[in-house]
Design a protein around this motif. Sequence first.
Motif, short mmCIF file in Angstrom:
data_model
loop_
_atom_site.label_atom_id
_atom_site.label_comp_id
_atom_site.label_asym_id
_atom_site.label_seq_id
_atom_site.Cartn_x
_atom_site.Cartn_y
_atom_site.Cartn_z
N MET A 24 2.95 101.69 17.08
CA MET A 24 2.64 101.22 15.74
C MET A 24 3.74 100.32 15.19
O MET A 24 3.48 99.28 14.58
CB MET A 24 2.45 102.42 14.80
CG MET A 24 1.14 103.17 15.02
SD MET A 24 -0.34 102.15 14.80
CE MET A 24 -0.18 101.71 13.07
N LYS A 25 4.99 100.71 15.44
CA LYS A 25 6.13 99.91 14.94
C LYS A 25 6.13 98.52 15.57
O LYS A 25 6.34 97.51 14.90
CB LYS A 25 7.44 100.64 15.24
CG LYS A 25 7.69 101.85 14.36
CD LYS A 25 8.98 102.56 14.76
CE LYS A 25 9.17 103.82 13.92
NZ LYS A 25 10.38 104.57 14.35
N VAL A 26 5.93 98.48 16.89
CA VAL A 26 5.93 97.19 17.59
C VAL A 26 4.77 96.32 17.13
O VAL A 26 4.92 95.12 16.90
CB VAL A 26 5.89 97.39 19.12
CG1 VAL A 26 5.72 96.06 19.84
CG2 VAL A 26 7.17 98.07 19.60
N MET A 27 3.58 96.93 16.96
CA MET A 27 2.41 96.18 16.50
C MET A 27 2.69 95.56 15.13
O MET A 27 2.36 94.41 14.86
CB MET A 27 1.20 97.10 16.42
CG MET A 27 0.68 97.56 17.76
SD MET A 27 -0.35 96.33 18.58
CE MET A 27 -1.86 96.49 17.66
N ASN A 28 3.30 96.35 14.23
CA ASN A 28 3.61 95.85 12.88
C ASN A 28 4.63 94.72 12.93
O ASN A 28 4.51 93.74 12.19
CB ASN A 28 4.13 96.99 12.01
CG ASN A 28 3.03 97.98 11.63
OD1 ASN A 28 1.86 97.63 11.60
ND2 ASN A 28 3.41 99.22 11.39
N LEU A 29 5.62 94.84 13.80
CA LEU A 29 6.63 93.80 13.92
C LEU A 29 6.04 92.50 14.44
O LEU A 29 6.37 91.40 13.97
CB LEU A 29 7.77 94.26 14.85
CG LEU A 29 8.80 95.20 14.24
CD1 LEU A 29 9.73 95.74 15.33
CD2 LEU A 29 9.61 94.49 13.15
N ILE A 30 5.16 92.61 15.42
CA ILE A 30 4.56 91.42 16.02
C ILE A 30 3.73 90.65 14.97
O ILE A 30 3.68 89.42 14.99
CB ILE A 30 3.67 91.81 17.23
CG1 ILE A 30 4.55 92.32 18.38
CG2 ILE A 30 2.85 90.63 17.71
CD1 ILE A 30 3.79 92.91 19.52
N GLN A 31 3.12 91.39 14.06
CA GLN A 31 2.29 90.76 13.04
C GLN A 31 3.09 90.28 11.83
O GLN A 31 2.54 89.66 10.93
CB GLN A 31 1.20 91.74 12.61
CG GLN A 31 0.22 92.06 13.74
CD GLN A 31 -0.81 93.12 13.37
OE1 GLN A 31 -1.58 92.93 12.45
NE2 GLN A 31 -0.81 94.23 14.09
N ASP A 32 4.40 90.58 11.82
CA ASP A 32 5.27 90.17 10.73
C ASP A 32 5.90 88.81 11.07
O ASP A 32 6.69 88.70 12.00
CB ASP A 32 6.36 91.23 10.52
CG ASP A 32 7.30 90.89 9.36
OD1 ASP A 32 7.17 89.78 8.79
OD2 ASP A 32 8.16 91.72 9.05
N ASP A 33 5.53 87.79 10.31
CA ASP A 33 6.03 86.44 10.59
C ASP A 33 7.54 86.33 10.47
O ASP A 33 8.16 85.40 11.00
CB ASP A 33 5.39 85.44 9.62
CG ASP A 33 3.89 85.29 9.86
OD1 ASP A 33 3.45 85.57 10.99
OD2 ASP A 33 3.17 84.90 8.92
N TYR A 34 8.16 87.28 9.77
CA TYR A 34 9.60 87.20 9.54
C TYR A 34 10.41 88.10 10.49
O TYR A 34 11.63 88.15 10.42
CB TYR A 34 9.92 87.58 8.09
CG TYR A 34 9.28 86.65 7.09
CD1 TYR A 34 9.83 85.40 6.82
CD2 TYR A 34 8.10 87.01 6.43
CE1 TYR A 34 9.22 84.53 5.91
CE2 TYR A 34 7.49 86.15 5.52
CZ TYR A 34 8.07 84.92 5.28
OH TYR A 34 7.47 84.06 4.39
N ALA A 35 9.72 88.83 11.36
CA ALA A 35 10.42 89.72 12.30
C ALA A 35 11.11 88.89 13.38
O ALA A 35 10.53 87.96 13.93
CB ALA A 35 9.44 90.70 12.92
N SER A 36 12.35 89.24 13.69
CA SER A 36 13.10 88.50 14.69
C SER A 36 12.93 89.12 16.07
O SER A 36 12.57 90.30 16.20
CB SER A 36 14.59 88.48 14.34
OG SER A 36 15.13 89.80 14.44
N LEU A 37 13.21 88.33 17.07
CA LEU A 37 13.14 88.81 18.45
C LEU A 37 14.12 89.95 18.68
O LEU A 37 13.83 90.91 19.39
CB LEU A 37 13.43 87.66 19.42
CG LEU A 37 13.23 87.94 20.91
CD1 LEU A 37 11.77 88.25 21.21
CD2 LEU A 37 13.69 86.74 21.74
N SER A 38 15.30 89.86 18.04
CA SER A 38 16.32 90.89 18.23
C SER A 38 15.88 92.24 17.66
O SER A 38 16.14 93.29 18.26
CB SER A 38 17.64 90.46 17.59
OG SER A 38 17.47 90.24 16.20
#
Length: 279
Positions: A24-38
């Motif tokens: 769930m955390k990874v899915m939310n991050l992927i859909q967040d335009d502001y989430a960084s690769l790090s």
Amino acid sequence: MQEDVIEKIILKTVDIPSLPPIAMKVMNLIQDDYASLSVLEETISRDQGFVTRLLRIANSPYYGQDRKIEDIKQALLLIGFETLKSLVVATALRDLHRKFDAFEQRLWEHSLGVALCSSLIAMVTRLAKPDEALVCGLIHDVGKTIINNSMPDVYPKVYEKMYETGETVRDIENEMFGFDHTVLGALISKKWKLPEKLEMVITYHHTYPFPDYEDAAFADICNIVRVADQICNNIGIGLKNPLDIPIDYVSLDLTEEALVELIGLFKIKFEKQKDTLLS
């Protein structure tokens, strides 16, 4: 109203698990335009099992890399965010196979076969991206997995009846439970908030032509998985014995000669690559 009734029947019969927290955390991050690769890399690194599978797939013959992928960042750059989103779900699905007895092994092997065959069909027909088709094929039967987890002593009897009578799995499921794995899969897709493409494949991988009331953009990938499923059933991937069913290769604009060639290539690829995702 009918959907509400079916949902009540399903929820009384089947225990639908939650998507694992890391997924769930990874899915939310992927859909967040502001989430960084790090940040994504740091989140994934908390789950060593997922890291191991991610690197195994990144280094598999499927991706055909000349150099070894040794860390998460390299894997993310190679695989890409969209494929990673699907891979997260596929990894969660793999974790749902808890017992891994002989029957469950066959269910997983069939899903893997459909995944690899879907990817090959996508590559040959150019109707979808091969990596997306891979994961769509892998997760198409999630409904069966959930039913089997809830009723491990009952669900194998669906297949025994199929072998004895020649009825389809969906018909027998409806007779025994009042719903089938595609209806349950649609409910799971909504509960897990899966990407729409995965939801469509899970729901409509036995449906042709694709329903007019749904987004036609998903018709090709659903049909690819449908034909891949027919091929795997026809040659017995994940079954005790092959099923004598027609393969609708015409719907993909393939000739009979092209189908024979594709099946031959698929058998070779399946033997070479199945260990990557079976383990």
